[in-house]
Design an enzyme around this catalytic site. Structure first.
Site, short mmCIF file in Angstrom:
data_model
loop_
_atom_site.label_atom_id
_atom_site.label_comp_id
_atom_site.label_asym_id
_atom_site.label_seq_id
_atom_site.Cartn_x
_atom_site.Cartn_y
_atom_site.Cartn_z
N GLY A 207 0.82 -1.21 0.00
CA GLY A 207 0.00 0.00 0.00
C GLY A 207 0.85 1.26 0.00
O GLY A 207 0.53 2.24 -0.68
N THR B 295 12.08 -7.52 -10.91
CA THR B 295 11.50 -8.85 -11.12
C THR B 295 10.30 -9.02 -10.20
O THR B 295 10.39 -8.79 -9.00
CB THR B 295 12.57 -9.91 -10.82
N CYS C 43 1.12 6.12 20.25
CA CYS C 43 2.11 6.51 21.25
C CYS C 43 3.33 5.65 20.98
O CYS C 43 3.80 4.92 21.82
CB CYS C 43 1.57 6.25 22.64
N GLN D 15 -7.91 -0.15 3.15
CA GLN D 15 -8.83 -0.69 4.17
C GLN D 15 -10.19 -1.03 3.58
O GLN D 15 -10.90 -1.89 4.12
CB GLN D 15 -9.01 0.31 5.31
C1 LIG Z 1 -1.80 -0.33 5.89
C2 LIG Z 1 -2.17 0.85 5.07
C3 LIG Z 1 -1.30 1.35 4.09
C4 LIG Z 1 0.08 0.78 3.87
O1 LIG Z 1 0.05 -0.49 3.31
P1 LIG Z 1 1.37 -1.42 3.39
O2 LIG Z 1 1.07 -2.56 2.47
O3 LIG Z 1 1.51 -1.83 4.83
O4 LIG Z 1 2.51 -0.58 2.91
C5 LIG Z 1 -1.71 2.43 3.33
N1 LIG Z 1 -2.92 2.97 3.52
C6 LIG Z 1 -3.79 2.53 4.44
C7 LIG Z 1 -5.12 3.18 4.58
C8 LIG Z 1 -3.44 1.46 5.26
O5 LIG Z 1 -4.30 1.03 6.18
#
Ligand SMILES: *Cc1c(COP(=O)(O)O)cnc(C)c1O
Length: 404
Positions: free
Chosen positions: A76, A242, A330, A184
């Site tokens: 993400g 790759t 935190c 999400q």
């Molecule tokens: C977890 C998350 C990401 C990051 O995804 P990763 O695969 O952990 O890098 C980005 N945006 C949202 C809203 C997320 O909850």
């Protein structure tokens, strides 16, 4: 007591989720005999390539995209970075206006800060008390030089679902590319990039019961983006290196299962979530729901409790075998509460007293009953020893309240 003799319940699926057995099974051959490089022209390579293209179809189907518009990434975070920097900095551009919101994931906010340093202008839209972006306000913020709008489909902390269809419509009518972080939202709510007017969309496998370290970016045909990784020209030149074939196969299977089981899984999550949301205020005095009551992810329940310190609550719940997360970050060395909770208008103290419970497809009614049984006792025990107890009115002190 050993961990195995204790009941363990996982309610932290927005942090990460368990790889499903079917997903793992699908991946294993690609670590073993089907190890080929998808770019090789011999049979090993062709096999890897064919399986990867099938995975691409499954990922595309989850969001009703054309498989040719799916770019595999490392997750993400990379998808968000590629979308923002890739669109903004196309052909070396260093100025222009970008619209986002104050409650985005750090992968978006930090990318925006980077782009600001490069020369871009960033507008971060505020949100309501429930965490909603106002689409009309977004429309008024659009300028002649606006190059991108990026608003998350659903928030990772409080679960609030944004009016993305409306935002997509506005963006489309002005001809501005619209990116949404759907990490999400994917598999938890219907997403249709065509109907919803999305030009770019980020996904992550591990939030969807797939493996970590793999994700995807949807880039609609015709949207111009600059690659961030330069190299052998994989993924239509947008993401060299790759391909992580086993990971991509895992993401593909996770997407296939999320689509296949969408109704029963989301129906059950919704009913578990509603039980949590209905019961906690009855069982625990001075508890309040964060986020929007109805415009929220089917798997998210987020509460705050007066006179409670979130990290202490997490540790006490963990002691009972319940894995949850605080609303506040935190984290290592930082006393700053979550930017999302502060953006809702909560005080530092209120933000620090938050609890995020996020469901996954393996959670059961028994899990929820176990939580509801344990939580009231844990909260009252902590309140007895709380340094914030009744004598002090809430909100009287700001900051520095992350007491361990
Ligand atoms: C977890 C998350 C990401 C990051 O995804 P990763 O695969 O952990 O890098 C980005 N945006 C949202 C809203 C997320 O909850």
């Amino acid at each position: 007591m050993t961990a195995s003799s204790k009941r363990r319940v996982y309610f932290d699926h927005s942090a990460t989720s368990q790889v499903l057995p079917e997903v793992l099974e699908a991946m294993l051959p690609f670590f073993r005999e089907r190890f080929g490089n998808a770019s090789s022209i011999h049979s090993y390579g062709r096999e890897a390539k064919a399986s990867m293209e099938l995975a691409r179809k499954h990922v595309a189907a989850l969001i009703n995209a054309d498989p040719r518009d799916i770019v595999f990434t490392s997750g993400g975070t990379e998808s968000d970075n590629l979308a923002l920097k890739g669109v903004a900095m196309y052909k070396g551009r260093t100025e222009g206006h970008i619209i986002t919101s104050v409650i985005e994931h750090p992968a978006i906010l930090e990318s925006c800060e980077y782009l600001e340093r490069v020369g871009f202008d960033i507008t971060k839209l505020p949100v309501t008390r429930e965490g909603l972006v106002d689409a009309a306000e977004l429309e008024r913020t659009i300028r002649g030089d606006t190059v991108l709008i990026s608003i998350m489909a659903a928030n990772n902390e409080i679960g609030t679902i944004q009016p993305i269809k409306e935002i997509g419509r506005i963006a489309q009518s002005k001809g501005i590319p619209f990116h949404t972080d759907a990490v999400q939202a994917a598999g938890k709510m219907p997403i249709d990039v065509k109907k919803d007017g999305m030009d770019l969309l980020s996904l992550s496998s591990h939030k969807l019961h797939g493996p970590k370290g793999v994700g995807a970016l949807y880039v609609k045909k015709g949207i111009k983006i600059e690659p961030m990784m330069h190299g052998g020209g994989h993924e239509h030149g947008l993401r060299s290196s790759t391909e992580n074939v086993p990971g991509i196969i895992g993401l593909g299977k996770a997407a296939e299962l999320a689509k296949r089981d969408f109704e029963p899984v989301t129906d059950r999550m919704r009913s578990l979530r509603d039980k949590i949301i209905d019961r906690i205020p009855q069982l625990v005095e001075r508890s309040y729901l964060n986020g929007h009551r109805t415009n929220r992810l089917v798997n998210n329940a987020h509460f705050r409790f007066d006179f409670i310190e979130g990290e202490a609550l997490i540790l006490q719940l963990d002691f009972k075998g319940i894995a949850a997360s605080t609303g506040s970050a935190c984290s290592t060395g930082s006393l700053e509460p979550s930017h999302v909770l502060l953006a809702l208008g909560l005080t530092h103290e209120q933000a620090h007293g938050s609890l995020r419970l996020t469901l996954g497809r393996e959670n059961t009614y028994e899990d929820v009953d176990y939580l509801l049984e344990a939580l009231p006792g844990v909260v009252s025990k902590l309140r007895e020893i709380s340094p914030f107890n009744e004598e002090r009115p809430m909100g009287a002190s700001e900051g520095g309240s992350c007491v361990h």
